[in-house]
Design an enzyme around this catalytic site. Sequence first.
Site, PDB file in Angstrom:
ATOM      1  N   THR A 117     -46.550  -3.493  -4.734  1.00  0.00           N
ATOM      2  CA  THR A 117     -47.488  -2.957  -3.742  1.00  0.00           C
ATOM      3  C   THR A 117     -46.871  -1.851  -2.938  1.00  0.00           C
ATOM      4  O   THR A 117     -45.792  -1.718  -2.872  1.00  0.00           O
ATOM      5  CB  THR A 117     -47.980  -4.089  -3.015  1.00  0.00           C
ATOM      6  OG1 THR A 117     -48.612  -4.899  -3.864  1.00  0.00           O
ATOM      7  CG2 THR A 117     -48.986  -3.662  -2.048  1.00  0.00           C
ATOM      8  N   ASN A 162     -50.844  -4.588  -8.083  1.00  0.00           N
ATOM      9  CA  ASN A 162     -50.469  -6.273  -7.882  1.00  0.00           C
ATOM     10  C   ASN A 162     -48.947  -6.122  -8.392  1.00  0.00           C
ATOM     11  O   ASN A 162     -48.031  -5.933  -7.629  1.00  0.00           O
ATOM     12  CB  ASN A 162     -51.562  -7.075  -8.757  1.00  0.00           C
ATOM     13  CG  ASN A 162     -51.064  -8.529  -8.841  1.00  0.00           C
ATOM     14  OD1 ASN A 162     -50.472  -8.850  -7.568  1.00  0.00           O
ATOM     15  ND2 ASN A 162     -51.186  -9.144  -9.498  1.00  0.00           N
ATOM     16  N   SER A 180     -52.938 -11.019   0.027  1.00  0.00           N
ATOM     17  CA  SER A 180     -52.057 -11.359   1.337  1.00  0.00           C
ATOM     18  C   SER A 180     -51.916  -9.909   2.081  1.00  0.00           C
ATOM     19  O   SER A 180     -51.106 -10.071   2.824  1.00  0.00           O
ATOM     20  CB  SER A 180     -50.676 -11.903   0.806  1.00  0.00           C
ATOM     21  OG  SER A 180     -50.932 -13.175   0.068  1.00  0.00           O
ATOM     22  N   GLY A 203     -45.111  -7.121  -0.787  1.00  0.00           N
ATOM     23  CA  GLY A 203     -44.555  -8.183  -0.904  1.00  0.00           C
ATOM     24  C   GLY A 203     -45.375  -9.608  -1.252  1.00  0.00           C
ATOM     25  O   GLY A 203     -44.856 -10.630  -1.045  1.00  0.00           O
ATOM     26  N   GLY A 204     -46.543  -9.414  -1.701  1.00  0.00           N
ATOM     27  CA  GLY A 204     -47.311 -10.658  -1.929  1.00  0.00           C
ATOM     28  C   GLY A 204     -47.601 -11.410  -0.907  1.00  0.00           C
ATOM     29  O   GLY A 204     -47.673 -11.157  -0.044  1.00  0.00           O
TER      30      GLY A 204
HETATM   31  O1  DON Z   1     -53.152  -8.725  -3.055  1.00  0.00           O
HETATM   32  C1  DON Z   1     -52.072  -9.161  -3.093  1.00  0.00           C
HETATM   33  O2  DON Z   1     -51.848  -9.921  -1.978  1.00  0.00           O
HETATM   34  C2  DON Z   1     -51.138  -9.092  -4.156  1.00  0.00           C
HETATM   35  N1  DON Z   1     -51.852  -8.384  -5.083  1.00  0.00           N
HETATM   36  C3  DON Z   1     -49.876  -8.086  -3.516  1.00  0.00           C
HETATM   37  C4  DON Z   1     -48.836  -7.901  -4.444  1.00  0.00           C
HETATM   38  C5  DON Z   1     -47.723  -7.236  -3.779  1.00  0.00           C
HETATM   39  O3  DON Z   1     -47.802  -7.332  -2.572  1.00  0.00           O
HETATM   40  C6  DON Z   1     -46.628  -7.382  -4.610  1.00  0.00           C
HETATM   41  N2  DON Z   1     -45.729  -6.460  -3.921  1.00  0.00           N
HETATM   42  N3  DON Z   1     -44.476  -6.308  -3.486  1.00  0.00           N
END
Ligand code: DON
Length: 587
Positions: free
Chosen positions: A396, A416, A468, A488-489
Amino acid sequence: MPVPTHGAPRVLFASLSSPRIARAAILCAAFGALAGGVVAPAPALAKTAPPKPALDASAVAVPDRYGADTAQQIFAAGGNAVDAAVAIAFTLAVTRPDAGNIGGGGFMTLFMDGKPYFLDYRERAPQQANRDMYLDDKGNLVAGMSVVGHRAVGVPGTVEGMWEAQQRFGKLKWTQVLAPAIRYATDGFAVDPSLQQRRDAAVKSFTGKTNFDAYFSGLKAGATFRQPELAQTLTRIAGDGGREFYEGRTADQIAQQMYGHGLVTKQDLIQYKAVWRQPLSADWNGYRVITAPPPSSGGIGLIQMLKMKADLKAAFDGVELNSAPYIHLIAQIEDRVFADRQRYLGDPDAYKVLADKLIDDAYLAQRAGEVKPDEVPGATPVKVGLGDAMPEKAQTTHFSVVDKWGNAVSNTYTLNGDFGAGVVVDGGGFLLNDAMDDFVTKQGSESAGGVSGAEVNTVAPGRRPLSSMTPTLLLKDNKVALVIGTPGGSRILTTIFQVMTNLYDFNMAPADALAAMRFHHQLLPQKTIYFEPFHPVTGELAEQLKAMGYTLEEQSFNGDVQMIRVEGATPEPAADPRGVGVGRVIR
Ligand code: DON
């Protein structure tokens, strides 16, 4: 070639009115204005006269130098924070194909002319999606189906989001904010070694399954990478407006790419709308926190963490930052945050999400009261809804912008996973997301009570998957004091929490607050504390945590925070030392 639309009625693109030649002329003018540091004077370009500056400079914190250069050009042309943000977003769609995007979605938190706003341009499930779409006929998850390839793709929201934001708040012409991105796509950019590394890591999962290789084999460190198809797509969007992506030729290309393989149709694209929502807000430490509401879980989680930590002031008293007792207290707070996430959070347009209740002071004081400094990790079960069915990936990107008029944009958007689903729109030259994987793809165990987590984030037509992403602002006396966010999910909210705590509870300077060690814990897997290679945990701290009953696990990624602190007249941008981002003050 006629483009199949899965039986959807063909809707003509309403704003395809400007002739291509006129469009080209506008673009050339915009290029002329923005290229090579020669900048047209602001009065000829601005829609309205700018108010008196509140700060002595604008500033950005962005995940690559191209984004910073773009912002500099936009500010020089008289643009405001939204113009810069939209231009950065399109630039990163070219220079960060792993994460920046037009084929994904995201959230933007804004502070414009003294008022906070939040724009949700999250991806949506296509109309043909359903809750069991990732299961085989025995009810088992089909490995990888929600992550790689066409069926992982949700209806993208980024272009609509950028169009909405720029139309509502921008000062420059739409063509001007697209121009830098078009230039990077046409002329190319020098590939950073970190981008090649991410490509090399991702390619294994795509080879033989998608057309990723055909488009991105040229991502080699130091090489100039050009994307002529993407340049054409961006040129169409620049000339015809944001709806081109949803109703014009680009929409046809997406539908064609999906036909027979994925579920997104032209009708899905036509129906896509970004949504202005009320941002979540709360008082903390003398500041007003302005952050992401559902369908993000991040704003709720961030406020819960900040307030529970403040409620536990006595327990934290004298406890050293990032010591074993400190990590133990934070982990117990995180258990409760992630239990609520799993139980209560999903798309607010499909379910009544109890956001106000979840950040209510009395509720959080009660939850904080469950945290015990001497509790053995995992001894008292924290109620959960869904077991561990909340996988999140690792790519992300976030950027932060402040303009000299005191406006701010905090923007996080995503494909994602790294490079999304690995599917490139043929002819369009851009990657599509795998945001469908943010849904609960298999029904979990029964819910612990209230609104069931199993229900609230399942796949359904038109629904937005739980996220997130937590683009956040802090205000002091109704002026911007901090703009912050990270990828960072599920690590996003815990990362932002740690940096904010470093800044305001431990009075660190921005660079130190970013460089400090980070850890993550999220209820499941139980008793697991994640650490990052950037700041490995060894020696006494590791031994103490193990003796307490924790398992330590190193993870390869823990954020790329881009933030700007505003305390005096000059904003202080800071980019995470874990990445290759740039903080730049722009006068
Ligand atoms: O929307 C979300 O929470 C995830 N798709 C975000 C993924 C993400 O931040 C990956 N990053 N490093």
